[in-house]
Design an enzyme around this catalytic site. Structure first.
Site, mmCIF file in Angstrom:
data_model
loop_
_atom_site.group_PDB
_atom_site.id
_atom_site.type_symbol
_atom_site.label_atom_id
_atom_site.label_comp_id
_atom_site.label_asym_id
_atom_site.label_seq_id
_atom_site.Cartn_x
_atom_site.Cartn_y
_atom_site.Cartn_z
ATOM 1 N N ASP A 130 80.621 14.891 43.047
ATOM 2 C CA ASP A 130 80.253 13.482 43.282
ATOM 3 C C ASP A 130 79.934 13.158 44.744
ATOM 4 O O ASP A 130 79.327 12.133 45.026
ATOM 5 C CB ASP A 130 81.387 12.554 42.821
ATOM 6 C CG ASP A 130 81.757 12.759 41.364
ATOM 7 O OD1 ASP A 130 80.875 13.181 40.593
ATOM 8 O OD2 ASP A 130 82.926 12.518 41.008
ATOM 9 N N ARG A 174 80.569 9.386 39.185
ATOM 10 C CA ARG A 174 81.599 8.325 39.198
ATOM 11 C C ARG A 174 81.066 7.063 39.872
ATOM 12 O O ARG A 174 79.974 6.643 39.546
ATOM 13 C CB ARG A 174 82.872 8.839 39.864
ATOM 14 C CG ARG A 174 83.728 9.642 38.897
ATOM 15 C CD ARG A 174 85.179 9.541 39.217
ATOM 16 N NE ARG A 174 85.411 9.713 40.633
ATOM 17 C CZ ARG A 174 86.563 9.460 41.227
ATOM 18 N NH1 ARG A 174 87.574 8.994 40.527
ATOM 19 N NH2 ARG A 174 86.717 9.659 42.510
HETATM 20 O O1 F6P Z 1 84.494 13.762 39.404
HETATM 21 C C1 F6P Z 1 83.674 14.680 38.776
HETATM 22 C C2 F6P Z 1 83.237 14.152 37.442
HETATM 23 O O2 F6P Z 1 82.420 15.145 36.867
HETATM 24 C C3 F6P Z 1 82.539 12.791 37.476
HETATM 25 O O3 F6P Z 1 81.226 12.870 37.935
HETATM 26 C C4 F6P Z 1 82.710 12.349 36.037
HETATM 27 O O4 F6P Z 1 82.667 10.958 35.901
HETATM 28 C C5 F6P Z 1 84.076 12.880 35.710
HETATM 29 O O5 F6P Z 1 84.324 13.950 36.587
HETATM 30 C C6 F6P Z 1 84.275 13.364 34.292
HETATM 31 O O6 F6P Z 1 85.601 13.734 34.155
HETATM 32 P P1 F6P Z 1 86.282 14.480 32.932
HETATM 33 O O7 F6P Z 1 86.159 15.957 33.182
HETATM 34 O O8 F6P Z 1 87.713 14.035 33.003
HETATM 35 O O9 F6P Z 1 85.578 14.046 31.695
#
Ligand code: F6P
Length: 346
Positions: A130, A174
């Protein structure tokens, strides 16, 4: 006497984690008697005493591999009433001297608290696709994710062109628009929507119709997962908002945006959500080098007892910054980058 140093990888995985693990181990080989212990699955490994020695042989060949050989989780070390005592017990059992915490905002915030509140001697390494961590110009992981987005935009360009369609491409990031802006600029997107700038649907439709009138029979829109319509032109009902902007789990704006565009402009519109593809794959050369520099520097910070600090990239040099500075606030998309993106809208 050599040091016994633990390393963990926490939060969402990203390309370059294995490169950083390898670099820490290889740097430790130059400090006689030192040993590196791999803590499995982020903070959970310390809570559950899941710790394995990492030798030079164990890390051979992992540099180009995506993911993390240590596994990861989003477990917070302060969330359970007995977590901290269990972490201390694991720490004593393995006679750890220090911990290297590789993570994004959530993991490093926990690291800062574990240092401030429990005096756990640790240093941090920034990783996140991010690019929303303050204190470092770039973490590792971001560059590879941007290259993945660029490649996808290139591919979607050709199919959008063949079918004379609008293609809405949703990307991660995010609450920050870095991936959308960099990926969109690199892929030549016609419109880029980021959380930092709420968008007006009427303006988007105007630009698309204008493009059509001027002979561009297709258009590419890159939208960040947390991009919002301007409150004066909100076309999302409550149910859609609840689905898209879930706490800790975003996703879905691309679908609703594509539907709205098609309804308003009558131009055939499709959407594609790039999702977890952005987190996978081999790290780019930039991320391999950055992760390797971070790993070497982090081990040296342990030798210097720079507890509560994080290795960072400042300009082209390695630097050390307090974890406090890194997690105080989200690093939002730079206005200068957005300005460049805007030049190509329409
Ligand atoms: O922070 C990295 C990220 O890939 C974000 O871009 C995304 O919103 C989030 O993690 C998704 O998280 P998870 O793996 O908990 O679904």
């Amino acid at each position: 006497m050599g040091l016994r140093v633990g390393i963990l990888t926490g939060g969402g995985d990203c390309p370059g984690l294995n490169a950083v693990i390898r670099a820490v181990v290889r740097r430790s080989c130059l400090a006689e008697g030192s040993e590196i212990l791999g803590v499995m699955n982020g903070w959970r490994g310390l809570i559950e005493d899941d710790v394995k020695p990492l030798t030079r042989r164990r890390v051979a060949g992992i540099l180009p591999r995506g993911g993390t050989i240590l596994g990861t989780s989003r477990v917070n070390p302060q969330d359970g009433p007995d977590f901290v005592p269990r972490i201390r017990a694991t720490w004593e059992r393995h006679r750890l001297d220090a911990l290297i915490v590789t993570g994004g905002e959530g993991t490093l915030r926990a690291a800062r608290d574990m240092w401030h509140e429990h005096r756990l001697p640790l240093v941090g390494i920034p990783k996140t696709i991010d690019n929303d961590l303050d204190g470092t110009d770039f973490p590792f992981g971001f560059d590879t994710a941007v290259n993945t987005v660029m490649e996808a935009v290139d591919r979607l360009h050709s199919t959008a062109e063949s079918h004379h369609r609008v293609m809405v491409i949703e990307v991660m990031g995010r609450h920050a628009g870095w991936i959308a802006a960099y990926g969109g600029i690199a892929g030549g997107a016609d419109i880029i929507l980021v959380p930092e700038h709420p968008f007006r649907i009427s303006r988007i439709c105007e630009l698309l119709s204008q493009r059509q009138r001027q002979g561009s029979a297709f258009s590419i829109i890159v939208v960040a997962e947390d991009a919002h319509p301007h409150p004066e032109e909100n076309f999302l009902d409550e149910a859609a908002e609840a689905e898209i902007y879930r706490r800790g789990r975003l996703g879905g704006i691309g679908f609703y945006l594509a539907r709205e565009i098609e309804a308003r402009t009558k131009i055939e519109t499709r959407h594609a959500n790039l999702g977890y593809v952005q987190r996978g794959g081999a790290p780019s050369a930039f991320d391999r080098v950055l992760a390797t520099r971070f790993g070497v520097k982090a081990f040296e910070m342990v030798l210097e007892k720079r507890w509560g600090e994080m290795v960072a990239l400042r300009g082209s040099r390695m630097a050390c910054v307090p974890l406090d500075d890194a997690v105080r606030k989200i690093k939002h998309l730079d206005e200068e980058i957005y300005h460049v993106a805007e030049v190509f809208f329409g």
